[in-house]
Design an enzyme around this catalytic site. Structure first.
Site, mmCIF file in Angstrom:
data_model
loop_
_atom_site.group_PDB
_atom_site.id
_atom_site.type_symbol
_atom_site.label_atom_id
_atom_site.label_comp_id
_atom_site.label_asym_id
_atom_site.label_seq_id
_atom_site.Cartn_x
_atom_site.Cartn_y
_atom_site.Cartn_z
ATOM 1 N N HIS A 107 0.837 -1.194 0.000
ATOM 2 C CA HIS A 107 0.000 0.000 0.000
ATOM 3 C C HIS A 107 0.875 1.249 0.000
ATOM 4 C CE1 HIS A 107 -2.561 -3.143 1.787
ATOM 5 N NE2 HIS A 107 -3.584 -2.469 1.294
ATOM 6 N N LYS A 134 -1.038 -7.958 -4.233
ATOM 7 C CA LYS A 134 -1.985 -6.840 -4.218
ATOM 8 C C LYS A 134 -1.202 -5.523 -4.192
ATOM 9 C CE LYS A 134 -5.416 -4.636 -1.180
ATOM 10 N NZ LYS A 134 -6.096 -4.743 0.124
ATOM 11 N N ARG A 174 -11.019 0.469 -9.810
ATOM 12 C CA ARG A 174 -11.873 -0.455 -9.054
ATOM 13 C C ARG A 174 -12.960 -1.054 -9.960
ATOM 14 N NH1 ARG A 174 -11.153 0.048 -3.543
ATOM 15 N NH2 ARG A 174 -9.963 1.859 -2.834
ATOM 16 N N GLN A 199 -13.416 3.920 -2.219
ATOM 17 C CA GLN A 199 -14.160 2.666 -2.327
ATOM 18 C C GLN A 199 -15.609 2.936 -2.727
ATOM 19 O OE1 GLN A 199 -14.671 -0.106 1.200
ATOM 20 N NE2 GLN A 199 -12.784 -0.917 0.316
#
Length: 215
Positions: A107, A134, A174, A199
């Protein structure tokens, strides 16, 4: 595929949030859990990712939470790339015994690093035992989106590389990353339940993805 990220304070509210879901991430770092709580959550008939981010509770408790989740039925465990190597190896050992897939995550909450850094980080994730790498980065420009999505062009990482653009400008990743080979995308259960900046709610994300599929 959409994974709903859930960050509730108590086991009961977490179980309620799981109702009707097929796939979810359980963010355990903000929860006070007993072993029985973890068993109740991760024995649900839902595909679950066990996540417990550092900085909130001790590494010892984090390891215990994650190992209990794996042993109870978690389908995936998410481990931060910066976590201490011996700590990661212990959790991965438990995951291998239980058939739980390992996500190793990177991240950057400030920026999207350069392409060479991102590629080196992906290689490191797989070298350390990731089944899925990720990469989640703050997006400041359309060029950042293009950089992240471009990581998915290599066939060697198909369905094994998850990319996420954080922030308002990163929302496009996303929506479209799963169409380029990212195994899934994260969504919130509803407005106000976001676990990361940018998000999208599961219903909105589902509708946007459906619109692309039907186009």
């Amino acid at each position: 595929m959409i994974c709903v990220s859930i960050a509730e304070q108590f086991a009961g509210s977490c179980l309620k949030a799981l109702e009707g879901l097929d796939f979810a991430e359980i963010r355990m770092e903000g929860m006070k859990l007993t072993k029985n709580d973890i068993q109740r959550i991760f024995s649900q008939p839902v595909k679950l990712i066990a996540t417990c981010r550092p900085g909130h509770i001790s590494d010892g408790i984090r390891m215990q939470y994650l190992r209990d989740a794996i042993q109870t039925g978690a389908s995936y465990v998410d481990l931060e790339i910066e976590s201490e190597n011996a700590w990661k190896r212990e959790v991965i050992k438990t995951a291998r015994r239980q058939g739980c897939q390992v996500i190793i995550s990177f991240h950057d909450y400030e920026k999207t690093p350069g392409l060479d850094r991102l590629k080196a980080t992906i290689s490191q994730c797989f070298a350390e035992g990731a089944d899925i790498a990720k990469i989640a980065c703050m997006v400041r420009s359309e060029q950042d989106n293009a950089k992240l999505l471009g990581l998915l062009s290599g066939k060697q990482h198909n369905n094994k590389l998850l990319v996420i653009g954080m922030g308002e400008k990163g929302k496009v990743t996303r929506i479209v990353a799963p169409f380029f080979g990212s195994p899934f995308s994260y969504a919130s259960l509803s407005h106000g339940k976001e676990t990361a900046e940018g998000q999208i709610t599961k219903e909105n994300l589902k509708a946007m993805m459906r619109g692309i599929s039907d186009a």
